[in-house]
Design a protein around this motif. Structure first.
Motif, mmCIF file in Angstrom:
data_model
loop_
_atom_site.group_PDB
_atom_site.id
_atom_site.type_symbol
_atom_site.label_atom_id
_atom_site.label_comp_id
_atom_site.label_asym_id
_atom_site.label_seq_id
_atom_site.Cartn_x
_atom_site.Cartn_y
_atom_site.Cartn_z
ATOM 1 N N ALA A 7 8.880 -6.475 0.328
ATOM 2 C CA ALA A 7 8.986 -5.866 1.657
ATOM 3 C C ALA A 7 9.086 -4.348 1.545
ATOM 4 O O ALA A 7 8.456 -3.615 2.317
ATOM 5 N N ILE A 8 9.857 -3.884 0.579
ATOM 6 C CA ILE A 8 9.993 -2.437 0.382
ATOM 7 C C ILE A 8 8.658 -1.835 -0.029
ATOM 8 O O ILE A 8 8.284 -0.742 0.426
ATOM 9 N N ALA A 9 7.911 -2.545 -0.878
ATOM 10 C CA ALA A 9 6.603 -2.039 -1.319
ATOM 11 C C ALA A 9 5.662 -1.848 -0.137
ATOM 12 O O ALA A 9 4.960 -0.834 -0.040
ATOM 13 N N VAL A 10 5.639 -2.813 0.781
ATOM 14 C CA VAL A 10 4.764 -2.711 1.959
ATOM 15 C C VAL A 10 5.286 -1.635 2.910
ATOM 16 O O VAL A 10 4.505 -0.857 3.484
ATOM 17 N N ILE A 38 3.697 -5.109 -4.905
ATOM 18 C CA ILE A 38 4.675 -4.495 -5.791
ATOM 19 C C ILE A 38 4.668 -2.992 -5.539
ATOM 20 O O ILE A 38 3.713 -2.449 -4.997
ATOM 21 N N LYS A 39 5.733 -2.346 -5.928
ATOM 22 C CA LYS A 39 5.824 -0.898 -5.735
ATOM 23 C C LYS A 39 4.768 -0.186 -6.572
ATOM 24 O O LYS A 39 4.475 -0.587 -7.709
ATOM 25 N N LYS A 40 4.205 0.872 -6.017
ATOM 26 C CA LYS A 40 3.148 1.606 -6.710
ATOM 27 C C LYS A 40 3.634 2.201 -8.033
ATOM 28 O O LYS A 40 2.832 2.454 -8.931
ATOM 29 N N ASP A 43 15.623 0.937 -12.227
ATOM 30 C CA ASP A 43 14.417 1.662 -12.627
ATOM 31 C C ASP A 43 13.445 0.755 -13.367
ATOM 32 O O ASP A 43 12.912 1.100 -14.413
ATOM 33 N N MET A 44 13.193 -0.433 -12.807
ATOM 34 C CA MET A 44 12.355 -1.429 -13.476
ATOM 35 C C MET A 44 10.944 -0.929 -13.787
ATOM 36 O O MET A 44 10.407 -1.242 -14.860
ATOM 37 N N PRO A 45 10.280 -0.150 -12.917
ATOM 38 C CA PRO A 45 8.948 0.359 -13.291
ATOM 39 C C PRO A 45 8.961 1.153 -14.588
ATOM 40 O O PRO A 45 8.056 1.029 -15.419
ATOM 41 N N ARG A 87 -3.544 -8.650 -8.924
ATOM 42 C CA ARG A 87 -4.167 -7.816 -7.906
ATOM 43 C C ARG A 87 -3.201 -6.675 -7.599
ATOM 44 O O ARG A 87 -2.084 -6.907 -7.102
ATOM 45 N N THR A 88 -3.599 -5.470 -7.904
ATOM 46 C CA THR A 88 -2.689 -4.331 -7.759
ATOM 47 C C THR A 88 -2.769 -3.662 -6.379
ATOM 48 O O THR A 88 -2.003 -2.743 -6.108
ATOM 49 N N ASP A 89 -3.688 -4.124 -5.539
ATOM 50 C CA ASP A 89 -3.825 -3.519 -4.209
ATOM 51 C C ASP A 89 -3.218 -4.394 -3.116
ATOM 52 O O ASP A 89 -3.543 -4.241 -1.938
ATOM 53 N N SER A 90 -2.349 -5.308 -3.497
ATOM 54 C CA SER A 90 -1.786 -6.240 -2.524
ATOM 55 C C SER A 90 -1.052 -5.533 -1.389
ATOM 56 O O SER A 90 -1.233 -5.870 -0.218
ATOM 57 N N ALA A 91 -0.219 -4.560 -1.724
ATOM 58 C CA ALA A 91 0.532 -3.845 -0.680
ATOM 59 C C ALA A 91 -0.414 -3.166 0.296
ATOM 60 O O ALA A 91 -0.198 -3.188 1.516
ATOM 61 N N ASP A 92 -1.487 -2.567 -0.227
ATOM 62 C CA ASP A 92 -2.468 -1.904 0.646
ATOM 63 C C ASP A 92 -3.152 -2.913 1.561
ATOM 64 O O ASP A 92 -3.408 -2.638 2.741
#
Length: 375
Positions: A17-20, A169-171, A263-265, A358-363
């Motif tokens: 939700a935060i990513a979107v 996921i967060k960018k 800071d997981m990323p 798929r890395t563009d899911s949030a978009d």
């Protein structure tokens, strides 16, 4: 544009939700975004830390047990839902949302139900291959139903209208550079990093396994740096168990035991091996960063969906899967050391993982929300 995101319970529901929300805020800096979650849960930390306002409401999950305790819990859960629905309606009258987006967890159902009863557009996203109770109930009247996996369509009344968008996921997971991440952690070129975490709540058996593995690391003079997240249920006893095992971890530079990894990323991009569960969010974060992993699926989930997730990564060559009932500290340590000694295999695992997600899911979800609001 006024948007409400509703989610709760675990990071697996909250972080998507935060990513979107971040994606929408980037596109529409003037957008007003509000989160609705449950009192006393992980969202009370993660959402404000992400810079968003949160309204917390009393909430409780349903019990599957038919004993006295289970019946009492279910009565309380129903009361929470009724009260939360009423509270959400009051929030909506003041906030006037253009859409309400739910990403799972029992805390999200009252917010979605209230929106649907008021004619406010709703969008539901399910991260797991098998939908949870909340998603299935809310999906019946949702304007948009989104899923992470193609095979999930079959579980909905109108599969043709369900859209497959992957897991947001967060960018930062894809935009963080490995070299920069390792530098931020003070890692030298030949240093090895192992990260272990089993969800925001933690897992008793796996916390015990890691606590018993750390003395083996000490015996070998700590051949790698180890960062472990205990989760909220293990934050007190797990570090003490490590001490009881003869390791003064607080005075060992190679060990870092904390409740939660914020800071997981950075850590996933810097890691040489990651040990964790196999929830949809975790699998997608591992895929986005290409972090070679040892997955121990939770045996306590509906329809064993975590093992199904893990086997997908394993079949592609990106993960080693170990079942919890078979794991020992000795076996885990041996598997970690085997991977750390094989640079070529880890490189192959990383490449395989990056080809899965798929890395563009949030978009994609942001575009659907725009479409919903405009309609």
């Amino acid at each position: 544009m006024n948007l409400i995101f509703t989610c709760g319970g675990t990071a697996g529901h909250i972080n998507p939700a935060i990513a979107v929300a971040n994606g929408m805020k980037q596109k529409y800096p003037d957008a007003n975004i509000l989160f609705i979650g449950a009192e006393g849960k992980m969202e009370e930390r993660l959402v404000p830390q992400a810079g968003y306002e949160l309204k917390s409401l009393p909430a409780s999950g349903l019990s599957r047990k038919l004993n006295v305790k289970g019946i009492k819990q279910n009565i309380y859960a129903v009361k929470c839902v009724l009260n939360a629905v009423s509270a959400c309606k009051k929030i909506y009258k003041e906030f006037k949302p253009d859409a309400v987006i739910g990403t799972g967890g029992y805390a999200s159902f009252p917010a979605l139900y209230a929106a649907q009863s008021m004619g406010i557009p709703t969008c539901v996203h399910e991260a797991n291959a098998l939908p949870g109770v909340t998603t299935k109930l809310a999906a019946n009247k949702a304007d948009r139903v989104l899923v992470a996996f193609e095979e999930s369509r079959q579980y909905y009344k109108k599969p043709g209208e369900v859209r497959v968008v992957g897991m947001p996921i967060k960018k930062e997971f894809t935009e963080t550079n490995r070299e920069a991440a390792r530098a931020a952690l003070g890692l030298k070129e030949n240093d090895k990093l192992v990260v272990s975490a089993f969800g925001s709540l933690g897992a008793k058996v796996m916390n015990e396994t890691v606590a018993d593995m750390i003395p083996l690391e000490q015996k070998d003079n700590f051949p790698f740096r180890h960062i472990h997240a205990t989760g909220s249920f293990g934050k007190e006893w797990m570090p003490q168990r490590v001490k009881d095992n003869g390791v003064d971890w607080e005075n060992v530079l190679s060990l870092d035991i904390r409740e939660y990894i914020y800071d997981m990323p950075v850590l996933l991009n810097a890691a040489d091996v990651v040990i964790g569960r196999a929830g949809s969010g975790t699998c997608n974060e591992l895929g986005a960063t290409g972090a070679p992993c040892i997955l121990v699926p939770s045996p306590n989930v509906t329809n064993n969906h975590q093992e199904k997730n893990a086997r997908v990564l394993e079949a592609a060559g990106g993960a080693v899967v170990m079942l919890e009932r078979e794991v020992t500290a000795e076996k885990m340590y041996a598997q970690v050391m085997e991977l750390l000694k094989d640079d070529a295999r880890r490189a192959e695992m990383s490449a395989a993982l990056k080809g899965l997600v798929r890395t563009d899911s949030a978009d994609a979800i942001c575009a659907i929300i725009e479409e919903l609001v405009q309609k």
